[in-house]
Design a protein around this motif. Sequence first.
Motif, PDB file in Angstrom:
ATOM      1  N   SER A 381       0.885  -1.152  -0.257  1.00 30.20           N
ATOM      2  CA  SER A 381      -0.133   0.094  -0.087  1.00 30.20           C
ATOM      3  C   SER A 381       1.182   0.837  -0.075  1.00 30.20           C
ATOM      4  CB  SER A 381      -1.094  -0.064   0.632  1.00 30.20           C
ATOM      5  OG  SER A 381      -1.624   1.303   1.382  1.00 30.20           O
ATOM      6  N   ARG A 384       1.832   2.199  -3.750  1.00 31.56           N
ATOM      7  CA  ARG A 384       1.373   1.999  -4.700  1.00 31.56           C
ATOM      8  C   ARG A 384       1.380   4.246  -4.444  1.00 31.56           C
ATOM      9  NH1 ARG A 384      -0.784  -3.229  -4.651  1.00 31.56           N
ATOM     10  NH2 ARG A 384      -1.802  -2.631  -2.651  1.00 31.56           N
ATOM     11  N   ALA A 394      -1.143   3.435 -10.417  1.00 34.93           N
ATOM     12  CA  ALA A 394      -1.010   2.290  -9.191  1.00 34.93           C
ATOM     13  C   ALA A 394      -2.158   1.289 -10.010  1.00 34.93           C
ATOM     14  CB  ALA A 394      -0.845   2.734  -7.808  1.00 34.93           C
ATOM     15  N   GLN A 563      -9.168  -0.300  -7.533  1.00 38.08           N
ATOM     16  CA  GLN A 563      -9.241   0.864  -8.664  1.00 38.08           C
ATOM     17  C   GLN A 563     -10.520   1.911  -8.835  1.00 38.08           C
ATOM     18  OE1 GLN A 563      -6.010   1.807 -11.898  1.00 38.08           O
ATOM     19  NE2 GLN A 563      -7.855   1.166 -12.656  1.00 38.08           N
ATOM     20  N   THR A 579      -7.117   5.090  -6.498  1.00 35.44           N
ATOM     21  CA  THR A 579      -6.361   3.556  -5.823  1.00 35.44           C
ATOM     22  C   THR A 579      -6.586   4.178  -4.598  1.00 35.44           C
ATOM     23  OG1 THR A 579      -4.593   3.338  -7.629  1.00 35.44           O
ATOM     24  CG2 THR A 579      -5.165   1.951  -5.698  1.00 35.44           C
ATOM     25  N   ASP A 581      -6.689   2.203  -0.883  1.00 37.69           N
ATOM     26  CA  ASP A 581      -5.447   1.478  -1.140  1.00 37.69           C
ATOM     27  C   ASP A 581      -4.701   1.008   0.332  1.00 37.69           C
ATOM     28  OD1 ASP A 581      -3.966  -1.285  -1.251  1.00 37.69           O
ATOM     29  OD2 ASP A 581      -1.983   0.586  -2.097  1.00 37.69           O
TER      30      ASP A 581
END
Length: 627
Positions: A381, A384, A394, A563, A579, A581
Amino acid sequence: MPPAATTLDASTPSDYAFDWALVDVETSGLVPRRDRILSIAVVTIGPDGRQTGEFTTLLDPGCDPGPVHIHGLTAERLSGAPTFEQVAGQIGALLQDRVMVAHNAQFDYDFLAHEFARARLYLPVAQRLCNLALNRRVDPPTADMSLASLAAHYGVPQTKAHDALDDTRVLAGIFRASLSEAARLDLPLPLVTCPPRQDPQFAPSPPKTPCAYRNPGRLEPGGPLVQGMKISITGETATARAELVARSVAAGLNMMTSVSRHTSALVTNDTASGSAKARRALSEGVPVIDEHSFLTLLKDVRPGTPHEKPALETPTAATAPTKATPTPTATAQPVAPASDSRTAESAPGVPAPRQPETPRVGKPFGRRRVLVLGGSHEEASGARARVVERGGAAAINLSAGVTDIVLLPGGERDRRMARVASLGLPVHDSAWLDAPTSSDAPVSSGVPAQRGTAAQILPRGGVIDLPTPGRWSVGASWAQQTNCEIDVVAFIVDEEEQVSCDEDFVFYGAPESPDGAVRLLCDGPTEQTIAVDLAALPPAARKVVIAAAIDGAATFGDIGAVQATLAPSIDAAVLAQTTVDAATSERTLLLAEIYRRGPVWRFRAVGQGYDHGLDGLARGYGVDVKE
């Protein structure tokens, strides 16, 4: 431009070899429960990619053919054609024991399901595959995912757009080439198990007349009813329930099927009944009155404050009712994260989420799409997030659009590494994320060219203005899962962050709001889309909240990144993406919201998670989820 294959390579794995039935329909409109099929074509293909059959016909729909300027099918031209019922047997035989394929598969499937239901026949489709979903996984370097753009990329000639047979032949060429690309990238096919959509349980309920007035709050002791008050009824009543509801609606009250903290009053003749509504009213402090008192108050309901739907900017050209709305030419304007709209964290009954810092958006990775492999969930995480901070995208799955791989500890054991090596993608360690990489530096040879329009990468809380108030699609995608299912849902809420009726909760069991303004599209096992027609939303609607929920004991820490994308239509170029995450123990995630700020509609990347399940999230928005 890769040439379109007429057959599949003999080495294509069996995972990609099925009997296929490729379908295209031209219709009188966009709503399957109302509109009809005007023409249909079916092309069957064997596991080796060779065509095995072809069928096409015009159909007499028994109604106005709709947008003739789009499909060219006039009432005169359709006169004398068979009805769907007369050819349903032939169509069913072609679909039987085959995987149905269409460019936007749910559209064609839903129309077929309704037509077969009208003919009192069973639609023999057990699985379907969406060509759009397949190509979103492949990620070819096209400006968008329209049939024309994909045909140009794969070298498939297209002679007559919106002709069912020509479109199906074009689809066949695109599909063969897409299957070959999916096999080259070792991508799982987005096969969807088809529910019995012709079953009445999947038909949208008759539209409830939206209440024209804002909720003035709770009924005061000894005070009058006011138009817009939210009223719920539980238990037996002397007056027929239907009559009681009809009289209340005629007086301007908003009749609800559940109780929330925003309910103005609960009507019951048995306060000790112990019903779920009575228990909720007690816990929330909602006033409770008996039927006789309610009927007395109903004789003198005071005027309320009407909802005002501000005039919205009208697009320069009318949106034609086709399968995919053309992409607006205007560019969405980014807006810095701000607190100009009540976000989901302030929704009553919803606990406050975790609030990480807003990332800095840079540009060194502006041309890169980076896939992170290995590491713990927190490490991946963080990696990204660093990609996004530096202006890159990402990736969550391996596709033709991935430019770089970041390998964290254990990533070398990822099954995709063999495919990464064969594709020649550059592999970096985590230190590369902080290297002074220039956005102008060339990426590795063989990496696809930049898409026609780069999507705006939004950090958590990032906002953009929508250039038009028309139709928009919010897609959600994630890595393939085997231990759980993920459901994408939407809530249409008012200025109090509450639904006006239970039908304003769109989910798998009720995939369309009664007015058709919000629809759930199931594109595959790893992606679902919420389609929103802003112009069709009721006046009370101030926001559409899009969320994802896990069905099972898993958490989003197990799932990884999700996403979310924004596009003007299901096959248009993505305008913005984010994203999500940061989740660990959460079982529900607020992904994004489309909300109104004065005359302007905006899109916000939310990314906030909660440990409770979907039922808890729904109750926060005023929906009583029944098991």
